[in-house]
Every structure is written in C-alpha cells, then in structure tokens.
Design a protein around this motif. Sequence first.
Motif, PDB file in Angstrom:
ATOM      1  N   ARG A   1       0.838  -1.207   0.000  1.00 31.34           N
ATOM      2  CA  ARG A   1       0.000   0.000   0.000  1.00 31.34           C
ATOM      3  C   ARG A   1       0.871   1.255   0.000  1.00 31.34           C
ATOM      4  O   ARG A   1       0.613   2.209  -0.722  1.00 31.34           O
ATOM      5  CB  ARG A   1      -0.939  -0.011   1.199  1.00 31.34           C
ATOM      6  N   ALA A   2       1.920   1.265   0.805  1.00 31.33           N
ATOM      7  CA  ALA A   2       2.821   2.417   0.867  1.00 31.33           C
ATOM      8  C   ALA A   2       3.528   2.622  -0.475  1.00 31.33           C
ATOM      9  O   ALA A   2       3.671   3.752  -0.956  1.00 31.33           O
ATOM     10  CB  ALA A   2       3.838   2.236   1.986  1.00 31.33           C
ATOM     11  N   LEU A   3       3.948   1.540  -1.085  1.00 32.80           N
ATOM     12  CA  LEU A   3       4.618   1.614  -2.380  1.00 32.80           C
ATOM     13  C   LEU A   3       3.658   2.132  -3.449  1.00 32.80           C
ATOM     14  O   LEU A   3       4.021   2.994  -4.267  1.00 32.80           O
ATOM     15  CB  LEU A   3       5.173   0.246  -2.763  1.00 32.80           C
ATOM     16  N   THR A   4       2.433   1.668  -3.443  1.00 34.91           N
ATOM     17  CA  THR A   4       1.418   2.130  -4.400  1.00 34.91           C
ATOM     18  C   THR A   4       1.149   3.617  -4.214  1.00 34.91           C
ATOM     19  O   THR A   4       1.068   4.377  -5.184  1.00 34.91           O
ATOM     20  CB  THR A   4       0.113   1.323  -4.236  1.00 34.91           C
ATOM     21  N   ARG A   5       1.018   4.067  -2.958  1.00 38.04           N
ATOM     22  CA  ARG A   5       0.807   5.498  -2.695  1.00 38.04           C
ATOM     23  C   ARG A   5       1.996   6.322  -3.174  1.00 38.04           C
ATOM     24  O   ARG A   5       1.839   7.409  -3.718  1.00 38.04           O
ATOM     25  CB  ARG A   5       0.555   5.723  -1.199  1.00 38.04           C
ATOM     26  N   GLY A   6       3.211   5.812  -2.968  1.00 39.25           N
ATOM     27  CA  GLY A   6       4.405   6.520  -3.417  1.00 39.25           C
ATOM     28  C   GLY A   6       4.459   6.652  -4.941  1.00 39.25           C
ATOM     29  O   GLY A   6       4.776   7.712  -5.471  1.00 39.25           O
ATOM     30  N   VAL A   7       4.125   5.581  -5.643  1.00 40.30           N
ATOM     31  CA  VAL A   7       4.101   5.618  -7.111  1.00 40.30           C
ATOM     32  C   VAL A   7       3.027   6.586  -7.588  1.00 40.30           C
ATOM     33  O   VAL A   7       3.249   7.371  -8.514  1.00 40.30           O
ATOM     34  CB  VAL A   7       3.892   4.195  -7.690  1.00 40.30           C
ATOM     35  N   ASP A   8       1.848   6.567  -6.968  1.00 44.21           N
ATOM     36  CA  ASP A   8       0.775   7.497  -7.335  1.00 44.21           C
ATOM     37  C   ASP A   8       1.200   8.945  -7.121  1.00 44.21           C
ATOM     38  O   ASP A   8       0.934   9.816  -7.951  1.00 44.21           O
ATOM     39  CB  ASP A   8      -0.494   7.211  -6.526  1.00 44.21           C
ATOM     40  N   LEU A   9       1.886   9.212  -6.017  1.00 42.22           N
ATOM     41  CA  LEU A   9       2.353  10.560  -5.716  1.00 42.22           C
ATOM     42  C   LEU A   9       3.362  11.033  -6.769  1.00 42.22           C
ATOM     43  O   LEU A   9       3.256  12.139  -7.288  1.00 42.22           O
ATOM     44  CB  LEU A   9       2.973  10.617  -4.315  1.00 42.22           C
ATOM     45  N   VAL A  10       4.325  10.187  -7.104  1.00 41.90           N
ATOM     46  CA  VAL A  10       5.328  10.549  -8.121  1.00 41.90           C
ATOM     47  C   VAL A  10       4.649  10.771  -9.476  1.00 41.90           C
ATOM     48  O   VAL A  10       4.995  11.707 -10.208  1.00 41.90           O
ATOM     49  CB  VAL A  10       6.428   9.462  -8.206  1.00 41.90           C
ATOM     50  N   THR A  11       3.660   9.958  -9.824  1.00 42.36           N
ATOM     51  CA  THR A  11       2.929  10.117 -11.082  1.00 42.36           C
ATOM     52  C   THR A  11       2.199  11.453 -11.117  1.00 42.36           C
ATOM     53  O   THR A  11       2.243  12.173 -12.121  1.00 42.36           O
ATOM     54  CB  THR A  11       1.932   8.957 -11.273  1.00 42.36           C
ATOM     55  N   ARG A  12       1.510  11.810 -10.038  1.00 44.29           N
ATOM     56  CA  ARG A  12       0.788  13.085  -9.988  1.00 44.29           C
ATOM     57  C   ARG A  12       1.743  14.268 -10.096  1.00 44.29           C
ATOM     58  O   ARG A  12       1.464  15.244 -10.788  1.00 44.29           O
ATOM     59  CB  ARG A  12      -0.036  13.181  -8.706  1.00 44.29           C
ATOM     60  N   ILE A  13       2.875  14.196  -9.425  1.00 40.91           N
ATOM     61  CA  ILE A  13       3.867  15.277  -9.501  1.00 40.91           C
ATOM     62  C   ILE A  13       4.393  15.398 -10.928  1.00 40.91           C
ATOM     63  O   ILE A  13       4.507  16.498 -11.475  1.00 40.91           O
ATOM     64  CB  ILE A  13       5.013  15.043  -8.496  1.00 40.91           C
ATOM     65  N   GLY A  14       4.690  14.277 -11.555  1.00 41.59           N
ATOM     66  CA  GLY A  14       5.167  14.291 -12.937  1.00 41.59           C
ATOM     67  C   GLY A  14       4.142  14.889 -13.881  1.00 41.59           C
ATOM     68  O   GLY A  14       4.476  15.683 -14.777  1.00 41.59           O
TER      69      GLY A  14
END
Length: 149
Positions: free
Chosen positions: A14-27
């Motif tokens: 879950r933490a890894l998924t949230r981190g990937v989602d955050l990086v995607t939104r920032i990008g």
Amino acid sequence: MTDDAGDRVATLRRALTRGVDLVTRIGERLVAPLRTADDPNAFRLSSVETHTTTIDGDTGWGHRPPATVRCPECAAEILQADARDPIDCPACAAEFQSDRFTDLELLTLTCPVCRTPMQHGRRHPHTFDVPEWATCGNCQYHWELKHFY
C-alpha cells in the motif's frame, strides 16, 4: 508466512502504491504546461528568437512557411511547400531552382499550422530580397528570418 508477516507485506505494498501514485501526480503537474492543445489560447513553446508574444513560431529560411509565387512564363500560381524545394509550374512546366525565389513575385505565405494566408514583410528592404517575417492573424503563428549581424 505468518499473519504478522503478511500484514507487513500488505502495508508495504500500500505504501509503495501510494508513493508511485504521488510521483505520477507530480510528474503530470510538471509536464502539463508543456503539452500542446488545439485551441489558440493553449500554452505552446515559441521559438525564443522570434521575440514575440505569439503562441508558436520558427526561425530560419529552412523553416519558412509555404510560399505561393507567380510563374513569370504563364502567370500561374506556384506553391513552394519548402524553401529548399525546386519551383515547378503546374500549368506550363517551367522549372526554377529554389535559389531563384527572389526572381519571382511572391503572392503569399501560408501558415503551416492553420493553412491561412499570413501577413509578411521585410524590415531591411535594402539588405534582404526575401520576406524577413510572417505572422498568422488566425492562430498567431510567427516566423522570422534568422539574421546574421
């Protein structure tokens, strides 16, 4: 695997998924202003050398918009899509090399973005025999001849 280890793996996923989602939104937010759109008010990168507030642009003779010239033999209109293309009359088969452009009467430059006629002119009529600028009143595309001083 124990239930405790399974819970840790699930929490880590879950933490890894949230981190990937955050990086995607920032990008996405970083890239969004650089994307082009079809409407004329969209932000597009213009050529720095044009020194205008136009939406899009190019510089240099090799990027000159398509030109329509008059055939000196039969008075037909000849389209020269690229500044380096030979100039061939479709009506009388007269042929001219691209360097003969200045010998022919320029009728119009056509906007490469929206295909409408452009306003064009020369800033240094005693120095250059070709158009030095062209602007499209429809989509705000701008072209400049690159000057070497």
